[in-house]
Design a protein around this motif. Structure first.
Motif, PDB file in Angstrom:
ATOM      1  N   LEU A 236       0.827  -1.203   0.000  1.00  0.00           N
ATOM      2  CA  LEU A 236       0.000   0.000   0.000  1.00  0.00           C
ATOM      3  C   LEU A 236       0.862   1.254   0.000  1.00  0.00           C
ATOM      4  O   LEU A 236       0.637   2.188  -0.772  1.00  0.00           O
ATOM      5  N   LEU A 237       1.874   1.285   0.868  1.00  0.00           N
ATOM      6  CA  LEU A 237       2.669   2.490   1.037  1.00  0.00           C
ATOM      7  C   LEU A 237       3.570   2.783  -0.150  1.00  0.00           C
ATOM      8  O   LEU A 237       4.084   3.893  -0.275  1.00  0.00           O
ATOM      9  N   GLN A 238       3.777   1.817  -1.021  1.00  0.00           N
ATOM     10  CA  GLN A 238       4.641   2.021  -2.176  1.00  0.00           C
ATOM     11  C   GLN A 238       3.897   2.620  -3.372  1.00  0.00           C
ATOM     12  O   GLN A 238       4.503   2.832  -4.415  1.00  0.00           O
ATOM     13  N   GLN A 239       2.615   2.905  -3.204  1.00  0.00           N
ATOM     14  CA  GLN A 239       1.839   3.467  -4.298  1.00  0.00           C
ATOM     15  C   GLN A 239       2.026   4.973  -4.400  1.00  0.00           C
ATOM     16  O   GLN A 239       2.263   5.656  -3.402  1.00  0.00           O
ATOM     17  N   GLU A 240       1.903   5.497  -5.612  1.00  0.00           N
ATOM     18  CA  GLU A 240       2.090   6.921  -5.839  1.00  0.00           C
ATOM     19  C   GLU A 240       1.035   7.755  -5.119  1.00  0.00           C
ATOM     20  O   GLU A 240       1.281   8.903  -4.762  1.00  0.00           O
ATOM     21  N   GLU A 241      -0.164   7.201  -4.937  1.00  0.00           N
ATOM     22  CA  GLU A 241      -1.230   7.962  -4.299  1.00  0.00           C
ATOM     23  C   GLU A 241      -0.912   8.296  -2.850  1.00  0.00           C
ATOM     24  O   GLU A 241      -1.438   9.250  -2.288  1.00  0.00           O
ATOM     25  N   VAL A 242      -0.062   7.503  -2.217  1.00  0.00           N
ATOM     26  CA  VAL A 242       0.252   7.692  -0.802  1.00  0.00           C
ATOM     27  C   VAL A 242       1.414   8.682  -0.704  1.00  0.00           C
ATOM     28  O   VAL A 242       2.578   8.319  -0.872  1.00  0.00           O
ATOM     29  N   ARG A 243       1.086   9.924  -0.451  1.00  0.00           N
ATOM     30  CA  ARG A 243       2.118  10.952  -0.313  1.00  0.00           C
ATOM     31  C   ARG A 243       2.671  10.972   1.114  1.00  0.00           C
ATOM     32  O   ARG A 243       3.870  10.932   1.320  1.00  0.00           O
ATOM     33  N   THR A 244       1.778  11.102   2.082  1.00  0.00           N
ATOM     34  CA  THR A 244       2.160  11.033   3.490  1.00  0.00           C
ATOM     35  C   THR A 244       1.131  10.169   4.205  1.00  0.00           C
ATOM     36  O   THR A 244      -0.057  10.207   3.868  1.00  0.00           O
ATOM     37  N   ALA A 245       1.570   9.416   5.190  1.00  0.00           N
ATOM     38  CA  ALA A 245       0.660   8.489   5.863  1.00  0.00           C
ATOM     39  C   ALA A 245       1.033   8.357   7.328  1.00  0.00           C
ATOM     40  O   ALA A 245       2.214   8.426   7.694  1.00  0.00           O
ATOM     41  N   GLY A 310      -1.650  17.988   4.997  1.00  0.00           N
ATOM     42  CA  GLY A 310      -1.268  17.171   3.856  1.00  0.00           C
ATOM     43  C   GLY A 310      -1.171  15.688   4.098  1.00  0.00           C
ATOM     44  O   GLY A 310      -0.590  14.976   3.270  1.00  0.00           O
ATOM     45  N   VAL A 311      -1.695  15.169   5.200  1.00  0.00           N
ATOM     46  CA  VAL A 311      -1.676  13.719   5.420  1.00  0.00           C
ATOM     47  C   VAL A 311      -2.701  13.089   4.488  1.00  0.00           C
ATOM     48  O   VAL A 311      -3.898  13.290   4.644  1.00  0.00           O
ATOM     49  N   SER A 312      -2.239  12.339   3.500  1.00  0.00           N
ATOM     50  CA  SER A 312      -3.151  11.802   2.486  1.00  0.00           C
ATOM     51  C   SER A 312      -3.825  10.514   2.934  1.00  0.00           C
ATOM     52  O   SER A 312      -4.953  10.232   2.524  1.00  0.00           O
ATOM     53  N   HIS A 313      -3.149   9.714   3.778  1.00  0.00           N
ATOM     54  CA  HIS A 313      -3.685   8.409   4.167  1.00  0.00           C
ATOM     55  C   HIS A 313      -3.473   8.153   5.659  1.00  0.00           C
ATOM     56  O   HIS A 313      -2.469   8.579   6.238  1.00  0.00           O
ATOM     57  N   VAL A 314      -4.416   7.459   6.234  1.00  0.00           N
ATOM     58  CA  VAL A 314      -4.282   6.899   7.575  1.00  0.00           C
ATOM     59  C   VAL A 314      -4.546   5.403   7.463  1.00  0.00           C
ATOM     60  O   VAL A 314      -5.510   4.988   6.809  1.00  0.00           O
ATOM     61  N   VAL A 315      -3.685   4.617   8.086  1.00  0.00           N
ATOM     62  CA  VAL A 315      -3.857   3.162   8.085  1.00  0.00           C
ATOM     63  C   VAL A 315      -3.894   2.679   9.525  1.00  0.00           C
ATOM     64  O   VAL A 315      -2.958   2.922  10.293  1.00  0.00           O
ATOM     65  N   ASN A 316      -4.986   2.033   9.897  1.00  0.00           N
ATOM     66  CA  ASN A 316      -5.066   1.377  11.202  1.00  0.00           C
ATOM     67  C   ASN A 316      -4.487  -0.022  11.040  1.00  0.00           C
ATOM     68  O   ASN A 316      -5.181  -0.946  10.614  1.00  0.00           O
ATOM     69  N   PHE A 317      -3.193  -0.163  11.339  1.00  0.00           N
ATOM     70  CA  PHE A 317      -2.554  -1.480  11.246  1.00  0.00           C
ATOM     71  C   PHE A 317      -3.237  -2.451  12.197  1.00  0.00           C
ATOM     72  O   PHE A 317      -3.394  -3.627  11.894  1.00  0.00           O
ATOM     73  N   ASP A 318      -3.641  -1.935  13.354  1.00  0.00           N
ATOM     74  CA  ASP A 318      -4.476  -2.684  14.303  1.00  0.00           C
ATOM     75  C   ASP A 318      -5.815  -1.974  14.415  1.00  0.00           C
ATOM     76  O   ASP A 318      -5.851  -0.741  14.548  1.00  0.00           O
TER      77      ASP A 318
END
Length: 498
Positions: A236-245, A310-318
């Motif tokens: 997921l994090l290697q995609q161009e859409e993910v600028r900051t997460a 500018g946080v483009s994505h949030v991921v709840n790993f848990d």
């Protein structure tokens, strides 16, 4: 409506314009005039709506008249965490640069001597966490009798952290003739009781349904197995859409381990959690804000109140244990009118937590299909079939941004590691080793009364066992690993509807 319509001073409007803001948010437009009229106020607003400026801006104008005295702050802002207190202090520095007001930050994890020195000079605004404030008050280093304005921020978080008794004690030490502002994302009964006890005929401002999440955030649940989390996150994090997460974990140990794993994968990541001292945490936040790293792995210590543009994505790993934490976690994106995307990795064990989150929000969260097993294919073979799984659209209530989740398709063939050992050791290599040991082994049957043939039979059995693959070749497929050696999750291969 502009900020000039709210009755703010020219110096303050100048600072606001230089900060790049032209129009107030709904809670700012509703709260600022009431605060300037010296009314008590209850503000119910979700995170990311600009509520910090809704009390910082009018406070600066209110405090413009008057003079500070030693150890007697003129106003007090209570925050549940150090990070939130530091964030509010940054807002005062930004908006109050033409006001000439003095400020002190009273938080744990930093030198108490510097804080006491600032109090001795006298401050107009004291921003504090309850623990450090009560500590200095108990030592007689601070007096609250001259405080005419109190702000209780993130009151529901105060409740979660057990600070309500401290808040009540602090309120009793302030003058009764004061202005009190209370802000919270939710209004549970204990907060309602606190407001009834210490606020005088407050004006209620509610800009969004309590505990609702920001409608500018596209939310997705990602069902998967626990041992597939890291490989899925890396893809997921290697995609161009993910600028900051920002990646949220439930445990501090998970934060540390996951950050190391991401850095080994070549990603620019950092971490923040409760075991770090205050200076280290602030330093990592500054690196993230400056863009030195674009991925921040965090525990819930960073979930509330941090305003990072500018946080483009949030991921709840848990998946969060408490539904309120979900709202505050995903609120780190989609701020100030921007759109954002939030993914939550869920395992079968998270079913109850997910149900509580959806109950709190009053809507179902869209799922991305993830079959339990999937064959690893080469990039050329991963053309979407006619019956390939697609996102399951769940019924929702209210508006939803039409933000499509990106499809993550890294080159699998380049990521998978080479096998450690393709075949067992050949018999011609194993047998001479056994034969060299045979003279020593053949002596044992005579010593123990066994025949030479029994000893030879035993050695041949050992040779047959030596043909087995090494232990590291026979590891279970579901054993967790820092690298990506599992099947490619099928939900990431979905061609989405546009």
């Amino acid at each position: 409506m502009s900020f000039a319509d709210l009755g703010l001073s020219d110096e303050l409007l100048r600072a606001v314009n230089e900060s790049g803001y032209t129009e107030p948010t709904p809670i700012q437009a509703s709260a600022i005039p009431s605060v300037l009229m010296m009314r008590d106020l209850i503000g119910i607003a979700q995170t990311g709506t600009g509520k910090t400026a809704s009390f910082v801006l009018p406070m600066i104008d209110i405090l413009a008249q008057g003079r500070s005295r030693a150890r007697m702050p003129r106003s007090l802002i209570l925050e549940p965490t150090r990070e939130l207190a530091a964030q509010v202090a940054e807002n005062f520095e930004k908006y109050g640069k033409y006001s000439g007001l003095s400020m002190a930050l009273l938080i744990g994890g930093v030198s108490m001597g510097d804080q006491m020195a600032a109090l001795e000079k006298g401050v107009d605004v004291l921003i504090a966490t309850p623990g450090r404030l009560m500590d200095l008050f108990g030592r007689g280093k601070i007096l609250l009798t001259g405080c005419s304005l109190l702000v209780i921020d993130e009151a529901d978080r105060m409740l979660d952290m057990g600070f309500i008794p401290d808040i009540e004690e602090i309120c009793t030490k302030l003058p009764k003739a004061r202005q009190t502002l209370l802000f919270s994302a939710t209004m549970p009964p204990p907060i309602k009781k606190l407001a009834d006890k210490f606020l005088d005929n407050p004006k209620m401002i509610e800009v969004s349904r309590p505990a609702s999440s920001n409608l500018s955030i596209a939310q997705y649940l990602v069902p998967l197995k626990s041992d597939a989390k890291r490989s899925t996150l890396t893809a997921l994090l290697q995609q161009e859409e993910v600028r900051t997460a920002i990646i949220f974990c439930n445990r501090k140990t998970t934060v540390r381990e996951l950050n190391k794993s991401l850095r080994r994968s070549g990603l620019a990541s950092s971490e923040i959690h409760g075991d770090m001292d205050q200076s280290a945490r602030l330093a990592e936040l500054d690196r993230f804000k400056r863009g030195e790293v674009n991925i921040l792995v965090a525990s819930d210590v960073a979930a509330r109140g941090l305003d990072i543009k500018g946080v483009s994505h949030v991921v709840n790993f848990d998946a969060p244990w408490h539904p309120d934490d979900y709202v505050h976690r995903i609120g780190r994106t989609g701020r100030a009118g921007a759109t954002g995307v939030a993914y939550t990795f869920v395992t079968p064990e998270d079913a109850e937590n997910v149900a509580n989150i959806e109950k709190l929000q009053g809507q179902k969260i869209e799922r991305l299909s993830a079959p339990a097993t999937a064959a690893v294919e080469t990039p050329a073979a991963r053309e979407p079939a006619a019956d390939s799984p697609r996102r399951e659209r769940s019924p929702r209530r209210g508006a939803k941004p039409r933000t499509n989740a990106p499809s993550f398709e890294p080159e699998i063939a380049e990521v998978l590691p080479e096998p450690i050992l393709d075949d067992p050791l050949p018999a011609e290599i194993v047998r001479p080793v056994r034969e060299e040991r045979r003279p020593r082994d053949e002596a044992r049957p005579q010593e123990t009364g066994r025949s030479r043939e029994e000893g030879r039979s035993r050695d041949e059995g050992r040779s047959r066992r030596g043909d087995r693959p090494a232990r590291h070749e026979r590891q279970a497929d579901d054993q967790p690993d820092d690298g990506w050696n599992g099947p490619f999750p099928a939900f990431l291969e979905v061609t989405l509807n546009r």
